[in-house]
Design a protein around this motif. Structure first.
Motif, PDB file in Angstrom:
ATOM      1  N   HIS A 109      10.913  -6.107  -8.774  1.00  0.00           N
ATOM      2  CA  HIS A 109      10.195  -6.570  -7.588  1.00  0.00           C
ATOM      3  C   HIS A 109      10.156  -5.502  -6.504  1.00  0.00           C
ATOM      4  O   HIS A 109       9.116  -5.292  -5.864  1.00  0.00           O
ATOM      5  N   LEU A 112       7.577  -2.959  -7.338  1.00  0.00           N
ATOM      6  CA  LEU A 112       6.222  -3.469  -7.156  1.00  0.00           C
ATOM      7  C   LEU A 112       5.845  -3.508  -5.680  1.00  0.00           C
ATOM      8  O   LEU A 112       4.731  -3.116  -5.307  1.00  0.00           O
ATOM      9  N   GLU A 179       0.410  -1.240 -13.655  1.00  0.00           N
ATOM     10  CA  GLU A 179      -0.255  -2.303 -14.400  1.00  0.00           C
ATOM     11  C   GLU A 179       0.356  -3.661 -14.062  1.00  0.00           C
ATOM     12  O   GLU A 179      -0.361  -4.650 -13.870  1.00  0.00           O
ATOM     13  N   GLU A 180       1.673  -3.707 -13.967  1.00  0.00           N
ATOM     14  CA  GLU A 180       2.343  -4.968 -13.651  1.00  0.00           C
ATOM     15  C   GLU A 180       2.000  -5.432 -12.240  1.00  0.00           C
ATOM     16  O   GLU A 180       1.945  -6.630 -11.968  1.00  0.00           O
ATOM     17  N   GLY A 181       1.733  -4.490 -11.338  1.00  0.00           N
ATOM     18  CA  GLY A 181       1.365  -4.835  -9.968  1.00  0.00           C
ATOM     19  C   GLY A 181      -0.105  -5.145  -9.788  1.00  0.00           C
ATOM     20  O   GLY A 181      -0.537  -5.422  -8.661  1.00  0.00           O
ATOM     21  N   GLY A 182      -0.897  -5.097 -10.866  1.00  0.00           N
ATOM     22  CA  GLY A 182      -2.307  -5.439 -10.786  1.00  0.00           C
ATOM     23  C   GLY A 182      -3.175  -4.367 -10.173  1.00  0.00           C
ATOM     24  O   GLY A 182      -4.328  -4.625  -9.818  1.00  0.00           O
ATOM     25  N   GLY A 213      -0.852  -8.080  -2.767  1.00  0.00           N
ATOM     26  CA  GLY A 213      -2.074  -8.050  -3.562  1.00  0.00           C
ATOM     27  C   GLY A 213      -3.237  -7.567  -2.713  1.00  0.00           C
ATOM     28  O   GLY A 213      -3.074  -7.226  -1.533  1.00  0.00           O
ATOM     29  N   SER A 231      -6.718  -9.253  -6.817  1.00  0.00           N
ATOM     30  CA  SER A 231      -5.603  -8.892  -7.686  1.00  0.00           C
ATOM     31  C   SER A 231      -5.289 -10.051  -8.617  1.00  0.00           C
ATOM     32  O   SER A 231      -5.390 -11.223  -8.227  1.00  0.00           O
ATOM     33  N   THR A 234       0.689 -11.664 -10.427  1.00  0.00           N
ATOM     34  CA  THR A 234       1.743 -10.705 -10.768  1.00  0.00           C
ATOM     35  C   THR A 234       3.089 -11.343 -10.442  1.00  0.00           C
ATOM     36  O   THR A 234       3.143 -12.435  -9.861  1.00  0.00           O
ATOM     37  N   TYR A 237       2.816 -11.886  -6.727  1.00  0.00           N
ATOM     38  CA  TYR A 237       1.589 -12.400  -6.118  1.00  0.00           C
ATOM     39  C   TYR A 237       1.032 -13.574  -6.906  1.00  0.00           C
ATOM     40  O   TYR A 237       0.788 -13.476  -8.109  1.00  0.00           O
ATOM     41  N   ASP A 238       0.856 -14.684  -6.196  1.00  0.00           N
ATOM     42  CA  ASP A 238       0.192 -15.865  -6.735  1.00  0.00           C
ATOM     43  C   ASP A 238      -0.791 -16.316  -5.666  1.00  0.00           C
ATOM     44  O   ASP A 238      -0.389 -16.812  -4.608  1.00  0.00           O
TER      45      ASP A 238
END
Length: 619
Positions: A109, A112, A179-182, A213, A231, A234, A237-238
C-alpha cells in the motif's frame, strides 16, 4: 526493526486526536467529550465519542476504541507500522534511519500511494510544460483558474505511450507496482503502456488527501474513445467508496452542514471556483450507499444537482431513496432543461446558482413534479403510481416521527385519507425488510449532556460503586496509592475482580493504566478491555456525587469520591455478611451456637454503623 517505544509515546503525546478524527467525522461537544456518527458502522444517532485530553475514542455502537494510532489503522486500513509512519510524518517527528534494504519491507500500500503521488506530480508538471499547450487551452476555455487547478491538482497526461512509465521507472518503481496501481495497461505482448494519454487528468484523493486514483477527459473530441476514463479498482482505490472533491470540501461541509452533490468533475470544479465549496461529485459511478455513509459523517443535509436531462433526472430519482435511507434531509436543485451545474454557473454565475439552491425542492414535491412532467397525474392509475413511489420514499426515512408529517403532506396533496396511506406505508416497510438493504431503525436520541452506553454492556454488570472505583483509577492514576492503604479494596461482583486483576497488570507495565490499555490493541478488543474503555466515557449517575464527576474531576474531589466508593463497597460486603448470618441464626438449635453467632452479628452491626457514620461525615 520495530519502532522504539519512545517514538510511539511521542506520537501519542503530540497528536491532536480531535483534529485527526475531525477530518473525517463531524464532531460536536458533549460535556467534555465530542460526539459524532461512527465512521466504522452505519448509524443515525451519534454513539462515537472522542476524549481529546486523554487522546482516546470509543464507539458504544460497534465497540471500537483506542488511541490515534488505532484510529488511523482502523479508518485508513493501515498496518501498525504504516499508521506510525503516517502520524510521524504528519507531526514532523523524524523516524529512525532505515537500514539498507529495509525500504523493501514497506507494505505494498505504501508503494502504491507513493507511486500515485509521483504520477500526480508528473501530470501537473506536464500541464505547465510545452506538451500541455492543448490542455491549457482547454481549461482556459472551460474557465478554470490557476488557483483551482492547483488546489485540485489538475494535470495533463502527455500524448505518448510510455511517458509516465519511463518517468516512474526512473524514480525506481517497478512496472508491477504501476500495473497494480492502475497507472499502466499491459498489452497482449506483455509490454506496459500508459493508461491515460493526451487527457486532462483529475486526481482523486481519499479523505486525508492521498492520491488514490485518477479520472481523465479526452482532449480529441473526434477520438472513438470514452470521453472519460477512470482508474480501475486497486488495493487502495474503490470508486464506489469515495467522492471526488471531498478532501477539498471537508471543512466547508462541516461549517455549512450541507453538501451539494453533482455528477461530474467539471461540475464540482466550477461550483467550487464560484464559491460554492461544500460540493462533491460521484464522478464515474452511480451513487452508492458507501459514498453516502462517508458523506454523512460531515453533514446531514443534501442538495442533489444532477444534469437537467432525462438521464440526470433518472439518476436523481435513484439517488433519492438511497440518501433518505441514510438519514439525509434531501432537496433537489432544479436547473433549466439541458443544463448541468457547470454550464449553468459559467453562463449565469454563482449567485444565480445560490438562488436556485434557496428555492430547492423537497424530495416529495420533486417526485410529484417528475410524474406531472410526464403527464402521469392526468389518470387515476398514474396518480396511484406516483403515490406509491412517494410512500416508498417515506418508508426509507429512518426517523419515524417524520413519517407522520410526510403522510399528512401527501394526503393533503392528493386528497387521500391518511389511513390508506399508512396502510400503504406498512406494505412498503414490509417490502423493504425483505430486500437486501434492510430498513434501519432510528436509535433513541442521546442526552445533550450525558453519554449513555447501550443496555447490556459489560460495564453495566458492575455495581455502581465499582464503576466509580475503576473509572477514577483509570482517569486519576495518582490516586492508586489509596487502594493499598488502610483496609484495601473490597470488590463484590465477579466482573469487578477480573477487571481489578487486569488493571493491576496494566499498572505494572505503565504508571498510567489507561496509557497501557490504549497501547495494547489485543486487550482493547477483549471483553475486559472493552469494559475498561466504556468506563472512561460513561457519565451515568449511580450516586448523588457521580454527576459531579465528568471526564476530568479535580483530584481532591476524585479522592473523596474514591474513598466514598471504597466505603460503600465495604458496607455492601458487611451487609451481605449480616444477611447470611441472620439466615443462619434462625436455623440453629444450640443456644451456644446462637450466642456465638449473635456476637458476630453484633460486631458486624457495629462495623456497619461505623461505615455509615463515615459516609455521613460523622466520626
Amino acid at each position: 526493526m520495530p519502532f522504539p517505544e519512545r517514538l510511539i509515546e511521542q506520537i501519542r503525546q503530540k497528536v491532536d486526536l480531535l483534529e485527526l478524527v475531525g477530518e473525517v467525522v463531524a464532531l460536536k461537544r458533549v460535556g467534555r467529550n465530542y460526539a459524532g456518527l461512527c465512521p466504522f458502522h452505519p448509524e443515525d444517532t451519534p454513539s462515537f465519542f472522542v476524549h481529546p485530553e486523554r487522546g482516546i475514542f470509543k464507539c458504544f455502537g460497534c465497540g471500537k476504541g483506542g488511541d490515534a494510532i488505532t484510529f488511523v489503522m482502523e479508518y485508513y486500513r493501515m498496518s501498525f507500522p504504516e499508521a506510525v509512519r503516517f502520524l510521524a510524518e504528519r507531526l514532523g517527528i523524524p523516524l529512525p534511519t532505515e537500514e539498507a534494504g529495509q525500504s523493501q519491507q514497506k507494505s505494498r500500500h505504501e508503494l502504491l500511494f507513493r507511486a500515485l503521488r509521483v504520477a500526480a506530480q508528473f501530470y501537473q508538471q506536464m500541464l505547465e510544460a510545452p506538451e500541455g499547450a492543448v490542455a491549457r487551452a482547454y481549461v482556459l476555455q472551460r474557465g478554470l483558474q490557476s488557483e483551482t487547478l492547483q488546489r485540485f491538482g489538475i494535470g495533463y497526461a502527455p500524448d505518448a505511450w510510455d511517458a509516465l512509465v519511463r518517468h516512474l521507472q526512473r524514480q525506481g518503481f517497478h512496472e508491477v507496482v504501476l500495473e497494480e496501481g492502475g497507472l499502466v495497461v499491459r498489452s497482449e505482448q506483455g509490454r506496459v503502456y500508459d493508461r491515460f494519454r493526451h487527457r486532462l487528468v483529475f486526481p482523486i484523493h481519499d479523505p486525508i488527501g492521498r492520491v488514490v486514483g485518477f479520472g481523465a477527459r479526452r482532449l480529441r473530441e473526434e477520438e472513438a474513445t470514452p470521453k472519460y476514463l477512470n482508474s480501475p479498482a486497486t488495493p487502495i482505490y474503490d470508486k464506489g467508496r469515495l467522492l471526488y472533491g471531498l478532501y477539498q470540501a471537508r471543512e466547508a461541509l462541516r461549517t455549512n452542514g450541507y453538501a451539494v452533490l453533482v455528477e461530474g468533475y467539471m461540475d464540482a470544479l466550477t461550483l467550487h471556483q464560484a464559491g460554492i465549496t461544500p460540493v462533491v461529485a460521484t464522478a464515474g459511478t452511480a451513487l452508492t450507499v458507501e459514498q453516502l455513509r462517508l458523506l454523512r459523517r460531515y453533514c446531514q443535509q443534501l442538495f442533489v444537482v444532477y444534469d437537467a436531462d432525462r438521464a440526470g433526472q433518472q439518476a436523481t430519482m435513484r439517488a433519492l431513496e438511497l440518501a433518505l435511507s441514510e438519514g439525509f434531509e434531501v432537496k433537489i436543485v432544479l436547473l433549466p432543461e439541458g443544463e448541468d451545474p457547470d454550464s449553468f454557473v459559467r453562463a449565469q454565475g454563482g449567485e444565480a446558482f445560490r438562488l436556485r439552491m434557496r428555492h430547492a425542492v423537497p424530495f416529495l414535491d420533486f417526485v410529484v413534479l417528475h410524474y406531472q412532467r410526464q403527464g402521469m397525474l392526468e389518470s387515476p392509475s398514474g396518480q396511484a403510481q406516483a403515490v406509491r413511489h412517494v410512500v416508498r420514499l417515506i418508508a426509507a426515512v429512518p426517523d419515524r416521527l417524520l413519517h407522520d408529517f410526510l403522510i399528512r403532506h401527501v394526503a393533503a396533496r392528493f386528497g387521500l385519507s391518511e389511513s390508506v396511506l399508512y396502510e400503504e406505508l406498512a406494505n412498503q416497510q414490509r417490502g423493504r425488510r425483505s430486500e437486501t438493504v434492510a430498513a434501519r431503525q432510528p436509535a433513541p436520541v442521546p442526552s445533550a449532556q450525558r453519554v449513555h452506553p447501550p443496555p447490556g454492556t459489560k460495564a453495566m454488570e458492575l455495581l455502581p460503586e465499582e464503576q466509580q472505583l475503576f473509572r477514577i483509577l483509570l482517569m486519576n492514576p495518582s490516586l492508586w496509592s489509596e487502594m493499598i492503604q488502610g483496609e484495601g479494596v473490597t470488590l463484590v461482583s465477579e466482573q469487578a475482580q477480573r477487571l481489578w486483576d487486569v488493571l493491576c497488570q496494566l499498572r505494572e507495565r505503565h504508571p498510567e493504566p489507561l496509557a497501557a490499555l490504549v497501547s495494547d490493541m489485543e486487550l482493547q478488543q477483549s471483553e475486559v478491555g472493552q469494559c475498561l474503555m466504556e468506563l472512561v466515557f460513561v457519565a451515568e449517575a449511580p450516586s448523588s456525587r457521580w454527576s459531579e464527576l465528568l471526564l476530568e474531576t479535580p483530584e481532591p474531589d476524585a479522592r473523596q469520591i474514591l474513598q466514598e466508593s471504597l466505603l460503600r463497597l465495604r458496607l455492601r460486603r458487611v451487609e451481605e455478611q449480616l444477611h447470611q448470618l441472620r439466615q443462619q441464626y434462625g436455623q440453629l438449635h444450640s443456644w451456644e451456637e446462637q450466642r456465638q453467632l449473635l456476637q458476630q452479628i453484633q460486631q458486624l452491626a457495629l462495623q456497619r454503623q461505623h461505615l455509615l457514620n463515615q459516609l455521613s461525615g460523622g466520626s
